[in-house]
Design a protein around this motif. Structure first.
Motif, PDB file in Angstrom:
ATOM      1  N   ALA A   1      -3.146   6.643   9.806  1.00  0.00           N
ATOM      2  CA  ALA A   1      -2.561   7.259   8.613  1.00  0.00           C
ATOM      3  C   ALA A   1      -1.208   6.626   8.304  1.00  0.00           C
ATOM      4  O   ALA A   1      -0.876   6.365   7.139  1.00  0.00           O
ATOM      5  CB  ALA A   1      -2.409   8.764   8.835  1.00  0.00           C
ATOM      6  N   MET A   2      -0.440   6.351   9.343  1.00  0.00           N
ATOM      7  CA  MET A   2       0.859   5.683   9.157  1.00  0.00           C
ATOM      8  C   MET A   2       0.659   4.294   8.547  1.00  0.00           C
ATOM      9  O   MET A   2       1.342   3.904   7.601  1.00  0.00           O
ATOM     10  CB  MET A   2       1.585   5.584  10.504  1.00  0.00           C
ATOM     11  N   MET A   3      -0.340   3.558   9.064  1.00  0.00           N
ATOM     12  CA  MET A   3      -0.611   2.223   8.518  1.00  0.00           C
ATOM     13  C   MET A   3      -1.007   2.305   7.046  1.00  0.00           C
ATOM     14  O   MET A   3      -0.515   1.557   6.199  1.00  0.00           O
ATOM     15  CB  MET A   3      -1.751   1.553   9.297  1.00  0.00           C
ATOM     16  N   MET A   4      -1.912   3.228   6.738  1.00  0.00           N
ATOM     17  CA  MET A   4      -2.376   3.362   5.345  1.00  0.00           C
ATOM     18  C   MET A   4      -1.222   3.780   4.433  1.00  0.00           C
ATOM     19  O   MET A   4      -1.078   3.289   3.316  1.00  0.00           O
ATOM     20  CB  MET A   4      -3.519   4.395   5.248  1.00  0.00           C
ATOM     21  N   GLY A   5      -0.379   4.690   4.926  1.00  0.00           N
ATOM     22  CA  GLY A   5       0.765   5.135   4.131  1.00  0.00           C
ATOM     23  C   GLY A   5       1.726   3.989   3.824  1.00  0.00           C
ATOM     24  O   GLY A   5       2.223   3.857   2.707  1.00  0.00           O
ATOM     25  N   CYS A   6       1.957   3.153   4.828  1.00  0.00           N
ATOM     26  CA  CYS A   6       2.863   2.011   4.620  1.00  0.00           C
ATOM     27  C   CYS A   6       2.276   1.036   3.596  1.00  0.00           C
ATOM     28  O   CYS A   6       2.976   0.546   2.701  1.00  0.00           O
ATOM     29  CB  CYS A   6       3.121   1.288   5.940  1.00  0.00           C
ATOM     30  N   VAL A   7       0.982   0.775   3.730  1.00  0.00           N
ATOM     31  CA  VAL A   7       0.325  -0.135   2.772  1.00  0.00           C
ATOM     32  C   VAL A   7       0.397   0.460   1.362  1.00  0.00           C
ATOM     33  O   VAL A   7       0.741  -0.227   0.388  1.00  0.00           O
ATOM     34  CB  VAL A   7      -1.144  -0.386   3.179  1.00  0.00           C
ATOM     35  N   ASP A   8       0.086   1.750   1.249  1.00  0.00           N
ATOM     36  CA  ASP A   8       0.065   2.396  -0.070  1.00  0.00           C
ATOM     37  C   ASP A   8       1.460   2.423  -0.699  1.00  0.00           C
ATOM     38  O   ASP A   8       1.612   2.219  -1.916  1.00  0.00           O
ATOM     39  CB  ASP A   8      -0.517   3.806   0.053  1.00  0.00           C
TER      40      ASP A   8
END
Ligand SMILES: Cc1cc2nc3c(=O)[nH]c(=O)nc-3n(C[C@H](O)[C@H](O)[C@H](O)COP(=O)(O)O)c2cc1C
Length: 199
Positions: free
Chosen positions: A139-146
Motif C-alpha cells: 500500500a505504501m508503494m502504491m501510494g508513493c507511485v500514485d
C-alpha cells in the motif's frame, strides 16, 4: 490572492476551463519540463487554481475517475492547497476548496527550503491509507507511485501553461499532520510549490 484571512472560508472554484488557454503540445511540454525554485510575486486567480487542481487530480471522464490514475482506482491521494491566506483541501467532486486552517502555513511545506515560502501556493499530496484500504508495504508503494502521478500531472500542466513548479519530498511532515489533524493512516508524501516565472 484568493481572499484575506478575515473572511477565510470554503471556496467554490469556477468550473475548470481550458478554453482559450495557451498551452504547449505534449511533446514540447515533456521536452521543456524542468524544476523552478524562483517565483514572481504574481498570485494565481481562482480560475487558474481550479484548472491546476483539476489537472492534478480532478474529475475526468466521469465521477469515478481522476486526471491522475491510482492503483485499483482507489483515489487515495488527497490534495491540500497552502496559500498565504489559508490551507484548504481540494474536493474534486465538488470543485471546492474546503478550509482546513486560516493563516499562512507555507513554512510547513518549505521545511527549511526558504524558496518555497515565496511561491504563491503549494500543493501537498497526502496518501490516505484508509481510502486505500490497507497500510502494508505494498500500500505504501502504491501510494508513493500514485502521489508521483499527481505530482507529474502538476509538473506537466505548469510547464504547458507557463506556470513553474518543482516536485518535492522535503516538508515538515509532523507539522502538516498536526495542522490538518491527520491520523497515522494519512501521510504527507510529496508537494509542489507553484507560481509564475520571475521576470
Ligand atoms: C521524488 C522527488 C523528490 C524531490 N524532492 C525535492 C526536494 O525536497 N527539494 C527540491 O528542491 N527538489 C526536489 N526534487 C526535485 C529534483 O531535485 C529535480 O526534479 C531533479 O534535480 C531533476 O531536475 P528537473 O526537475 O529540472 O528535471 C524532487 C524530485 C522528486 C522526483
Amino acid at each position: 490572492m484568493l481572499m484575506n484571512t478575515a473572511c477565510a472560508q470554503d471556496i467554490t472554484l469556477p468550473t475548470p476551463c481550458m478554453a482559450g488557454e495557451k498551452s504547449l503540445s505534449m511533446t514540447e511540454t515533456l521536452a521543456k519540463r524542468h524544476s523552478v525554485r524562483d517565483y514572481s510575486t504574481r498570485t494565481l486567480n481562482s480560475q487558474e487554481i481550479s484548472n491546476l487542481c483539476w489537472a492534478a487530480c480532478g474529475v475526468s471522464r466521469d465521477n469515478e475517475h481522476r486526471t491522475a490514475p491510482t492503483a485499483m482506482n482507489r483515489k487515495e491521494i488527497r490534495l491540500f492547497v497552502f496559500t498565504a491566506d489559508g490551507t484548504y483541501e481540494y474536493i474534486a467532486e465538488k470543485n471546492l476548496l474546503q478550509l482546513k486552517a486560516t493563516g499562512d502555513h507555507r513554512p510547513l511545506v518549505a521545511g527549511g527550503q526558504n524558496f518555497v515560502k515565496s511561491a504563491p501556493l503549494s500543493l501537498v499530496m497526502v496518501i490516505d491509507f484508509e481510502k486505500f484500504g490497507a497500510q502494508d508495504q505494498r500500500a505504501m508503494m502504491m501510494g508513493c507511485v500514485d502521489a508521483g502521478n499527481v505530482s507529474e500531472n502538476v509538473n506537466l500542466y505548469c510547464q504547458s501553461v507557463g506556470m513553474v513548479t518543482v516536485p518535492r519530498a522535503t516538508m515538515d511532515i509532523n507539522g502538516i499532520r498536526q495542522l490538518l489533524r491527520l491520523s497515522d493512516k494519512q501521510l504527507p508524501i510529496m508537494n509542489n510549490p507553484v507560481g509564475f516565472p520571475k521576470e
